[in-house]
Motif scaffolding. Structure first.
Motif, PDB file in Angstrom:
ATOM      1  N   GLY A  85       0.813  -1.202   0.000  1.00 22.09           N
ATOM      2  CA  GLY A  85       0.000   0.000   0.000  1.00 22.09           C
ATOM      3  C   GLY A  85       0.846   1.250   0.000  1.00 22.09           C
ATOM      4  N   ARG A  86       0.226   2.344  -0.449  1.00 24.52           N
ATOM      5  CA  ARG A  86       0.944   3.614  -0.507  1.00 24.52           C
ATOM      6  C   ARG A  86      -0.059   4.752  -0.635  1.00 24.52           C
ATOM      7  NH1 ARG A  86       5.156   2.155  -3.401  1.00 24.52           N
ATOM      8  NH2 ARG A  86       6.167   1.759  -1.439  1.00 24.52           N
ATOM      9  N   ALA A  87       0.245   5.870   0.025  1.00 21.56           N
ATOM     10  CA  ALA A  87      -0.560   7.081  -0.111  1.00 21.56           C
ATOM     11  C   ALA A  87      -0.239   7.747  -1.443  1.00 21.56           C
ATOM     12  CB  ALA A  87      -0.261   8.037   1.043  1.00 21.56           C
ATOM     13  N   ASP A  88      -1.271   8.302  -2.082  1.00 21.66           N
ATOM     14  CA  ASP A  88      -1.039   9.034  -3.329  1.00 21.66           C
ATOM     15  C   ASP A  88      -0.952  10.539  -3.042  1.00 21.66           C
ATOM     16  OD1 ASP A  88      -3.643  10.247  -3.456  1.00 21.66           O
ATOM     17  OD2 ASP A  88      -4.441   8.569  -4.602  1.00 21.66           O
ATOM     18  N   PRO A  89      -0.475  11.331  -3.990  1.00 26.39           N
ATOM     19  CA  PRO A  89      -0.319  12.773  -3.760  1.00 26.39           C
ATOM     20  C   PRO A  89      -1.627  13.544  -3.588  1.00 26.39           C
ATOM     21  CG  PRO A  89       1.070  12.046  -5.592  1.00 26.39           C
ATOM     22  CD  PRO A  89       0.155  10.905  -5.251  1.00 26.39           C
ATOM     23  N   TRP A  90      -2.769  12.942  -3.837  1.00 25.05           N
ATOM     24  CA  TRP A  90      -4.073  13.599  -3.719  1.00 25.05           C
ATOM     25  C   TRP A  90      -4.743  13.294  -2.372  1.00 25.05           C
ATOM     26  CZ3 TRP A  90      -2.024  11.439  -8.026  1.00 25.05           C
ATOM     27  CH2 TRP A  90      -1.882  12.264  -9.133  1.00 25.05           C
ATOM     28  N   GLY A  91      -4.099  12.520  -1.524  1.00 28.17           N
ATOM     29  CA  GLY A  91      -4.675  12.194  -0.226  1.00 28.17           C
ATOM     30  C   GLY A  91      -5.402  10.861  -0.204  1.00 28.17           C
ATOM     31  N   GLY A  92      -5.288  10.091  -1.255  1.00 30.91           N
ATOM     32  CA  GLY A  92      -5.871   8.752  -1.287  1.00 30.91           C
ATOM     33  C   GLY A  92      -4.876   7.722  -0.781  1.00 30.91           C
ATOM     34  N   ASP A 133       3.384   9.185  -9.993  1.00 30.66           N
ATOM     35  CA  ASP A 133       4.097  10.282 -10.627  1.00 30.66           C
ATOM     36  C   ASP A 133       3.057  11.370 -10.861  1.00 30.66           C
ATOM     37  OD1 ASP A 133       5.339  12.095 -12.307  1.00 30.66           O
ATOM     38  OD2 ASP A 133       6.269  10.570 -13.561  1.00 30.66           O
ATOM     39  N   LYS A 134       2.959  12.311  -9.917  1.00 34.75           N
ATOM     40  CA  LYS A 134       1.927  13.350 -10.009  1.00 34.75           C
ATOM     41  C   LYS A 134       2.130  14.236 -11.229  1.00 34.75           C
ATOM     42  CE  LYS A 134      -0.712  16.727  -7.456  1.00 34.75           C
ATOM     43  NZ  LYS A 134      -0.890  17.489  -6.233  1.00 34.75           N
ATOM     44  N   ALA A 135       3.359  14.567 -11.550  1.00 35.73           N
ATOM     45  CA  ALA A 135       3.631  15.442 -12.691  1.00 35.73           C
ATOM     46  C   ALA A 135       3.115  14.843 -14.003  1.00 35.73           C
ATOM     47  CB  ALA A 135       5.125  15.732 -12.791  1.00 35.73           C
ATOM     48  N   ARG A 136       3.208  13.540 -14.151  1.00 34.16           N
ATOM     49  CA  ARG A 136       2.737  12.864 -15.373  1.00 34.16           C
ATOM     50  C   ARG A 136       1.337  12.284 -15.208  1.00 34.16           C
ATOM     51  NH1 ARG A 136       8.257  11.218 -15.170  1.00 34.16           N
ATOM     52  NH2 ARG A 136       9.430  12.139 -16.870  1.00 34.16           N
ATOM     53  N   LEU A 137       0.739  12.459 -14.009  1.00 36.30           N
ATOM     54  CA  LEU A 137      -0.612  11.961 -13.707  1.00 36.30           C
ATOM     55  C   LEU A 137      -0.698  10.451 -13.956  1.00 36.30           C
ATOM     56  CD1 LEU A 137      -2.686  14.873 -15.267  1.00 36.30           C
ATOM     57  CD2 LEU A 137      -2.152  14.503 -12.845  1.00 36.30           C
ATOM     58  N   ARG A 138       0.201   9.723 -13.285  1.00 31.70           N
ATOM     59  CA  ARG A 138       0.256   8.268 -13.467  1.00 31.70           C
ATOM     60  C   ARG A 138       0.384   7.532 -12.144  1.00 31.70           C
ATOM     61  NH1 ARG A 138       4.628   7.712 -18.386  1.00 31.70           N
ATOM     62  NH2 ARG A 138       3.297   8.560 -20.030  1.00 31.70           N
ATOM     63  N   ALA A 139      -0.169   6.317 -12.145  1.00 27.57           N
ATOM     64  CA  ALA A 139       0.041   5.357 -11.063  1.00 27.57           C
ATOM     65  C   ALA A 139       0.675   4.123 -11.687  1.00 27.57           C
ATOM     66  CB  ALA A 139      -1.277   4.980 -10.405  1.00 27.57           C
ATOM     67  N   TYR A 140       1.584   3.500 -10.967  1.00 24.64           N
ATOM     68  CA  TYR A 140       2.267   2.298 -11.445  1.00 24.64           C
ATOM     69  C   TYR A 140       2.085   1.178 -10.427  1.00 24.64           C
ATOM     70  CZ  TYR A 140       4.757   5.692 -14.351  1.00 24.64           C
ATOM     71  OH  TYR A 140       5.063   6.691 -15.233  1.00 24.64           O
ATOM     72  N   GLN A 157      -7.302  16.426 -10.886  1.00 22.89           N
ATOM     73  CA  GLN A 157      -7.888  17.022  -9.686  1.00 22.89           C
ATOM     74  C   GLN A 157      -8.022  16.047  -8.516  1.00 22.89           C
ATOM     75  OE1 GLN A 157      -8.431  20.350  -9.522  1.00 22.89           O
ATOM     76  NE2 GLN A 157      -7.507  20.336 -11.556  1.00 22.89           N
ATOM     77  N   THR A 158      -8.378  14.805  -8.814  1.00 25.43           N
ATOM     78  CA  THR A 158      -8.702  13.849  -7.737  1.00 25.43           C
ATOM     79  C   THR A 158      -7.717  12.690  -7.597  1.00 25.43           C
ATOM     80  OG1 THR A 158     -10.054  12.446  -9.168  1.00 25.43           O
ATOM     81  CG2 THR A 158     -11.161  14.314  -8.062  1.00 25.43           C
ATOM     82  N   GLY A 159      -6.927  12.417  -8.630  1.00 18.02           N
ATOM     83  CA  GLY A 159      -6.051  11.252  -8.605  1.00 18.02           C
ATOM     84  C   GLY A 159      -6.775   9.961  -8.925  1.00 18.02           C
TER      85      GLY A 159
END
Length: 181
Positions: A85-92, A133-140, A157-159
């Motif tokens: 698990g991991r937190a995302d830059p949008w608070g998720g 990668d928030k700058a590229r709007l991606r999750a891996y 806006q939401t991730g």
């Protein structure tokens, strides 16, 4: 210094432990035994962690070692556990689940955001290695048995995922197993 920077927390999945140590002194290692599998953690605030455990997400008070259930995850599936698990830059908070025997197709990736839980990807064996990668709007994420890294596009806006998963990188050497790093 932010209170979050004072402590370093990690988990031992197999031994069901939450471990911590202050970062700027020679303090002793703190070990907390958990009653069930603990696979991932994230900060909620300076006093609380989010614990991703085998059957649920919990709010954990760091000083009192108390935990309170936020929500159940796959709690009727006794052969399942959380994996990564991991937190995302949008608070998720994203986390994966898997069959305890790595049964093919039983793994999922979830996102917990604004008190809502949503399955993002399903039908996997051992999903792990979540990163953003928030700058590229991606999750891996990685799938260990396929030696593959996948990517999802995310809403600015939401991730929230806004595409189907696609292959980001396929390892040609079948001895390479991408894992959580």
């Amino acid at each position: 210094m932010a209170p979050y920077a004072e402590y370093f927390f990690w988990v031992d999945i197999n031994k069901k432990l939450l471990l911590s140590k202050k970062t700027h002194n020679e303090s002793q290692l703190k070990i907390v035994n958990m009653p069930d599998t603990l696979s991932a953690i994230a900060w909620i605030d300076e006093q609380h962690l989010l614990l991703c455990k085998s059957i649920g997400l919990y709010k954990y008070h760091i000083n009192s070692n108390t935990r309170h259930l936020i929500l159940n995850i796959e709690n009727t599936q006794l052969n399942r556990r959380s994996n990564d698990g991991r937190a995302d830059p949008w608070g998720g908070f994203w986390f994966s689940t898997m069959d305890v025997n790595a049964k093919k197709g039983d793994g999922k990736i979830y996102r917990y955001y604004k008190r809502q839980l949503k399955a993002v990807v399903s039908g996997m064996s051992i999903p792990n290695g979540l990163c953003f990668d928030k700058a590229r709007l991606r999750a891996y994420y990685c799938l260990s048995f396929t030696s593959c890294i996948y990517v999802l596009d995310l809403d600015e806006q939401t991730g929230e995922p806004c595409s189907e998963p696609r292959v980001f990188y396929q390892f040609n050497n079948t001895d390479v197993v991408p894992m959580d790093a």
